[in-house]
Design a protein around this motif. Sequence first.
Motif, mmCIF file in Angstrom:
data_model
loop_
_atom_site.group_PDB
_atom_site.id
_atom_site.type_symbol
_atom_site.label_atom_id
_atom_site.label_comp_id
_atom_site.label_asym_id
_atom_site.label_seq_id
_atom_site.Cartn_x
_atom_site.Cartn_y
_atom_site.Cartn_z
ATOM 1 N N THR A 30 0.830 -1.202 0.000
ATOM 2 C CA THR A 30 0.000 0.000 0.000
ATOM 3 C C THR A 30 0.863 1.250 0.000
ATOM 4 O OG1 THR A 30 -1.714 -1.166 1.258
ATOM 5 C CG2 THR A 30 -1.829 1.236 1.224
ATOM 6 N N VAL A 31 1.802 1.302 0.915
ATOM 7 C CA VAL A 31 2.664 2.477 1.033
ATOM 8 C C VAL A 31 3.582 2.601 -0.177
ATOM 9 C CG1 VAL A 31 4.462 3.559 2.431
ATOM 10 C CG2 VAL A 31 2.513 2.472 3.543
ATOM 11 N N ASP A 32 4.032 1.488 -0.735
ATOM 12 C CA ASP A 32 4.878 1.533 -1.936
ATOM 13 C C ASP A 32 4.169 2.251 -3.080
ATOM 14 O OD1 ASP A 32 6.931 0.164 -0.699
ATOM 15 O OD2 ASP A 32 6.440 -1.779 -1.584
ATOM 16 N N VAL A 33 2.915 1.871 -3.328
ATOM 17 C CA VAL A 33 2.159 2.472 -4.430
ATOM 18 C C VAL A 33 1.907 3.954 -4.159
ATOM 19 C CG1 VAL A 33 -0.066 2.492 -5.630
ATOM 20 C CG2 VAL A 33 1.080 0.321 -5.161
ATOM 21 N N LEU A 34 1.474 4.267 -2.951
ATOM 22 C CA LEU A 34 1.144 5.658 -2.640
ATOM 23 C C LEU A 34 2.378 6.553 -2.685
ATOM 24 C CD1 LEU A 34 -1.410 5.101 0.275
ATOM 25 C CD2 LEU A 34 -1.900 5.657 -2.122
ATOM 26 N N ALA A 35 3.507 6.061 -2.186
ATOM 27 C CA ALA A 35 4.730 6.860 -2.220
ATOM 28 C C ALA A 35 5.170 7.124 -3.658
ATOM 29 C CB ALA A 35 5.840 6.153 -1.443
ATOM 30 N N GLU A 36 5.023 6.118 -4.511
ATOM 31 C CA GLU A 36 5.389 6.300 -5.916
ATOM 32 C C GLU A 36 4.505 7.342 -6.579
ATOM 33 O OE1 GLU A 36 5.014 3.717 -10.003
ATOM 34 O OE2 GLU A 36 5.768 2.675 -8.227
ATOM 35 N N LEU A 37 3.206 7.291 -6.310
ATOM 36 C CA LEU A 37 2.285 8.238 -6.933
ATOM 37 C C LEU A 37 2.470 9.652 -6.379
ATOM 38 C CD1 LEU A 37 -0.950 6.059 -7.068
ATOM 39 C CD2 LEU A 37 0.429 6.812 -9.009
ATOM 40 N N ALA A 38 2.834 9.761 -5.115
ATOM 41 C CA ALA A 38 3.065 11.090 -4.535
ATOM 42 C C ALA A 38 4.317 11.738 -5.114
ATOM 43 C CB ALA A 38 3.177 10.981 -3.011
ATOM 44 N N GLY A 39 5.313 10.915 -5.436
ATOM 45 C CA GLY A 39 6.551 11.454 -5.990
ATOM 46 C C GLY A 39 7.208 12.427 -5.026
ATOM 47 N N ASP A 40 7.556 13.595 -5.529
ATOM 48 C CA ASP A 40 8.193 14.616 -4.693
ATOM 49 C C ASP A 40 7.179 15.553 -4.045
ATOM 50 O OD1 ASP A 40 10.727 13.672 -5.363
ATOM 51 O OD2 ASP A 40 10.825 14.924 -7.169
ATOM 52 N N GLY A 41 5.885 15.272 -4.251
ATOM 53 C CA GLY A 41 4.851 16.154 -3.724
ATOM 54 C C GLY A 41 4.297 15.689 -2.396
ATOM 55 N N ALA A 42 3.223 16.346 -1.981
ATOM 56 C CA ALA A 42 2.564 16.047 -0.708
ATOM 57 C C ALA A 42 1.303 15.233 -0.957
ATOM 58 C CB ALA A 42 2.218 17.341 0.021
ATOM 59 N N ALA A 43 0.855 14.530 0.096
ATOM 60 C CA ALA A 43 -0.327 13.674 0.009
ATOM 61 C C ALA A 43 -1.391 14.153 0.989
ATOM 62 C CB ALA A 43 0.037 12.222 0.304
ATOM 63 N N LEU A 44 -2.644 13.968 0.608
ATOM 64 C CA LEU A 44 -3.793 14.248 1.458
ATOM 65 C C LEU A 44 -4.595 12.968 1.598
ATOM 66 C CD1 LEU A 44 -5.850 16.119 2.935
ATOM 67 C CD2 LEU A 44 -6.826 16.620 0.661
ATOM 68 N N GLU A 45 -4.814 12.528 2.846
ATOM 69 C CA GLU A 45 -5.630 11.339 3.067
ATOM 70 C C GLU A 45 -7.006 11.736 3.562
ATOM 71 O OE1 GLU A 45 -5.877 7.038 5.399
ATOM 72 O OE2 GLU A 45 -4.025 8.218 5.523
ATOM 73 N N PHE A 46 -8.043 11.281 2.846
ATOM 74 C CA PHE A 46 -9.408 11.402 3.317
ATOM 75 C C PHE A 46 -9.676 10.268 4.308
ATOM 76 C CE2 PHE A 46 -11.384 13.542 -0.725
ATOM 77 C CZ PHE A 46 -10.695 14.710 -0.437
ATOM 78 N N ALA A 47 -10.396 10.582 5.402
ATOM 79 C CA ALA A 47 -10.723 9.586 6.433
ATOM 80 C C ALA A 47 -9.450 8.925 6.946
ATOM 81 C CB ALA A 47 -11.712 8.564 5.897
ATOM 82 N N LEU A 48 -8.566 9.736 7.472
ATOM 83 C CA LEU A 48 -7.240 9.285 7.885
ATOM 84 C C LEU A 48 -7.273 8.326 9.078
ATOM 85 C CD1 LEU A 48 -4.017 11.293 8.107
ATOM 86 C CD2 LEU A 48 -4.970 10.513 10.259
ATOM 87 N N GLY A 49 -8.292 8.413 9.910
ATOM 88 C CA GLY A 49 -8.413 7.492 11.038
ATOM 89 C C GLY A 49 -7.307 7.665 12.055
#
Length: 251
Positions: A30-49
């Motif tokens: 999960t984190v591998d895919v998300l980190a790749e898609l975020a690249g050098d930018g920032a991420a926003l998680e909806f329903a972060l829990g």
Amino acid sequence: MTSSDLWDEATASRYDDDSAMFSAEVLGPTVDVLAELAGDGAALEFALGTGRVAVPLLDRGVPVTGIELSQPMVDVLRTKVDAGRLPVTVGDMATTRVPGQFSLVYLVFNTLGNLRTQAEQVACFRNAARHLAPGGHFVIELWVPGIRQMPPGQTAVPFEVSPEHTGFDTYDLVTQQGTSHHYTRVDGETYRYGTTNFRYVWPAECDLMAQLAGLEPAARWADWSRAEFTADSPSHVSVWRMPVSGVVGDG
């Protein structure tokens, strides 16, 4: 006012007890895919829990901001990481706005279904699009409704039967409303019963919601390992992209 169930203090206090969700086999891909898609930018998680995904993503060097409806869930998160490192706004994911643009907005673990009206789900896609930088990605993880398993007249489908937990979903095929029923062994002798409510969504309906938000399809996999999505896949990880023009549909 959101239609989502609200996680209370008791639920939040035991949310992290589900060790399967936190296993390396689940979180790693999960984190591998998300980190790749975020690249050098920032991420926003909806329903972060409680930060199950956000904290390890942050540890990978991706700046993460969150939106979360339940203050008790945020309180549990704060035992792991402070607000200066992982800012969270308490609010619903369909309408709440936070400052800035993001290269990645993501919504995992079937949470889109917590919004129990189609209008709110469409608004969630549009809210994701409003936060995306041109070329950024919106990612959801969602199960495929199990109604193919039901013979005529049946309304319930089991999703787990084990000594520690028995769970099944009941479906209303007219309204696309459903309820997950959980019987969880507490002390080896008694069981705790709980429910969560949802609106189920088909992958094709998600694509239409993305189109209404001005997003274009980028990928769909069966899971975070990027296995091929087929007619028999019980879940999907879907990715849409904000066009480089940055035009967002508000219709």
